[in-house]
Design a protein around this motif. Structure first.
Motif, mmCIF file in Angstrom:
data_model
loop_
_atom_site.group_PDB
_atom_site.id
_atom_site.type_symbol
_atom_site.label_atom_id
_atom_site.label_comp_id
_atom_site.label_asym_id
_atom_site.label_seq_id
_atom_site.Cartn_x
_atom_site.Cartn_y
_atom_site.Cartn_z
ATOM 1 N N ILE A 1 -0.506 10.019 0.348
ATOM 2 C CA ILE A 1 -1.525 9.186 -0.860
ATOM 3 C C ILE A 1 -2.556 8.233 -0.347
ATOM 4 O O ILE A 1 -2.220 7.711 0.956
ATOM 5 C CB ILE A 1 -0.390 8.547 -1.515
ATOM 6 C CG1 ILE A 1 0.635 9.109 -2.178
ATOM 7 C CG2 ILE A 1 -0.960 7.438 -2.536
ATOM 8 C CD1 ILE A 1 0.091 10.263 -3.216
ATOM 9 N N MET B 1 0.900 -1.178 0.061
ATOM 10 C CA MET B 1 0.036 -0.124 -0.200
ATOM 11 C C MET B 1 0.915 1.047 0.070
ATOM 12 O O MET B 1 1.852 1.212 0.794
ATOM 13 C CB MET B 1 -0.899 -0.025 1.256
ATOM 14 C CG MET B 1 -1.899 0.981 1.208
ATOM 15 S SD MET B 1 -3.147 0.670 -0.227
ATOM 16 C CE MET B 1 -4.552 -0.067 0.650
ATOM 17 N N ILE B 2 0.583 2.012 -1.035
ATOM 18 C CA ILE B 2 1.250 3.407 -1.047
ATOM 19 C C ILE B 2 0.643 4.510 0.020
ATOM 20 O O ILE B 2 -0.627 4.546 -0.262
ATOM 21 C CB ILE B 2 1.531 3.887 -2.379
ATOM 22 C CG1 ILE B 2 2.232 2.789 -3.047
ATOM 23 C CG2 ILE B 2 2.044 5.129 -2.383
ATOM 24 C CD1 ILE B 2 2.046 2.992 -4.704
ATOM 25 N N LEU C 1 -4.244 6.328 -7.551
ATOM 26 C CA LEU C 1 -3.681 7.142 -6.464
ATOM 27 C C LEU C 1 -4.254 8.341 -6.116
ATOM 28 O O LEU C 1 -4.327 9.088 -7.386
ATOM 29 C CB LEU C 1 -2.025 7.316 -6.707
ATOM 30 C CG LEU C 1 -1.255 5.890 -6.882
ATOM 31 C CD1 LEU C 1 0.295 6.334 -7.245
ATOM 32 C CD2 LEU C 1 -1.445 5.328 -5.680
ATOM 33 N N GLN D 1 -5.993 0.620 -10.337
ATOM 34 C CA GLN D 1 -5.333 1.128 -9.160
ATOM 35 C C GLN D 1 -5.049 2.663 -9.259
ATOM 36 O O GLN D 1 -4.272 2.919 -10.347
ATOM 37 C CB GLN D 1 -3.921 0.525 -8.967
ATOM 38 C CG GLN D 1 -3.820 -1.102 -8.604
ATOM 39 C CD GLN D 1 -2.650 -1.802 -8.165
ATOM 40 O OE1 GLN D 1 -1.857 -0.987 -7.263
ATOM 41 N NE2 GLN D 1 -2.263 -2.916 -8.534
ATOM 42 N N HIS E 1 -4.003 5.002 -1.802
ATOM 43 C CA HIS E 1 -4.062 4.235 -2.790
ATOM 44 C C HIS E 1 -5.419 3.310 -2.730
ATOM 45 O O HIS E 1 -5.612 2.417 -1.726
ATOM 46 C CB HIS E 1 -2.709 3.155 -2.453
ATOM 47 C CG HIS E 1 -2.585 2.380 -3.364
ATOM 48 N ND1 HIS E 1 -1.404 1.440 -3.293
ATOM 49 C CD2 HIS E 1 -3.010 2.254 -4.755
ATOM 50 C CE1 HIS E 1 -1.261 0.635 -4.356
ATOM 51 N NE2 HIS E 1 -2.261 1.003 -5.271
ATOM 52 N N TYR F 1 4.271 8.170 -11.577
ATOM 53 C CA TYR F 1 2.873 7.838 -11.037
ATOM 54 C C TYR F 1 1.964 8.922 -11.423
ATOM 55 O O TYR F 1 2.316 10.175 -11.415
ATOM 56 C CB TYR F 1 2.885 7.719 -9.486
ATOM 57 C CG TYR F 1 3.686 6.544 -8.889
ATOM 58 C CD1 TYR F 1 3.470 5.282 -8.736
ATOM 59 C CD2 TYR F 1 5.341 6.802 -8.651
ATOM 60 C CE1 TYR F 1 4.214 4.285 -8.210
ATOM 61 C CE2 TYR F 1 5.950 5.826 -8.128
ATOM 62 C CZ TYR F 1 5.416 4.567 -7.955
ATOM 63 O OH TYR F 1 6.247 3.616 -7.472
ATOM 64 N N VAL G 1 -0.915 10.624 -10.209
ATOM 65 C CA VAL G 1 -1.836 10.978 -8.937
ATOM 66 C C VAL G 1 -2.809 11.863 -9.254
ATOM 67 O O VAL G 1 -2.769 13.048 -9.760
ATOM 68 C CB VAL G 1 -0.703 11.424 -7.626
ATOM 69 C CG1 VAL G 1 -1.452 11.666 -6.484
ATOM 70 C CG2 VAL G 1 0.502 10.326 -7.766
#
Length: 187
Positions: A47, A1-2, A58, A56, A49, A26, A28
């Protein structure tokens, strides 16, 4: 998990950025408040996530309190990431706390994608958000939010949790939960 990213901004627009973190870029999604707060070539973001069957994604926030607001919205039935991000773009966490405490349902209905039913549901579900946010100052500290989530998982109501945590002077999660449980027995 970010949970956080720091890197060089490769591309930036009001709703998203491309963040280069050690040569991995990434995408975002961000709120308008985070967009206006990013002025340098580098950024550090909290973040959220979100993992789904087909994607997925962000979502990045300059303030921890904005991330907490976003994630609180996602817990409400019928509120998805786009509506939660619209709320974060329309109101700062402090403004949102004021709207919840004053029960200003008309202000919530001004957010794109939020109708009367969703606004009412948000008022009920996030009744304690204002007290949790205001009890810990302008930025919600992680110990308070962790304690709040732990107590919520035990079945206590958000308003009761906020009052109990507000009475505690502890700084770590375990002590906050312990103090809050003592207070909740009295309520």
């Amino acid at each position: 998990m970010i949970v956080g990213l720091e890197g060089i901004i490769e591309y930036k627009e009001p709703t998203l950025i491309h963040l280069n973190v050690n040569s991995v870029i990434y995408e975002v999604f961000i709120s308008l408040h985070t967009f206006s707060a990013i002025s340098a070539e580098r950024a550090w973001l909290h973040i959220s996530h979100i993992i789904r069957e087909d994607a997925q994604q962000l979502y990045g926030f300059g303030q921890k309190s904005e991330k907490i607001l976003f994630e609180g919205m996602l817990k409400i039935n019928g509120i998805g990431p786009k509506a939660a991000l619209a709320i974060c773009s329309t109101f700062t966490p402090e403004q949102f706390a004021g709207i919840i405490s004053s029960k200003d349902i008309n202000a919530l209905k001004k957010v794109p994608g939020i109708g009367p039913k969703s606004a009412s549901r948000i008022m009920v579900e996030l009744a304690g958000f204002d007290a949790i946010l205001l009890s810990s100052g302008p930025l919600v500290n992680s110990a308070t939010s962790e304690a709040s989530m732990a107590l919520e998982s035990l079945g206590f109501k958000k308003e009761q949790i906020a009052k109990a945590l507000n009475m505690s002077h502890a700084t770590d999660t375990a002590a906050l939960v312990k103090d809050a449980l003592k207070q909740l027995q009295k309520l």
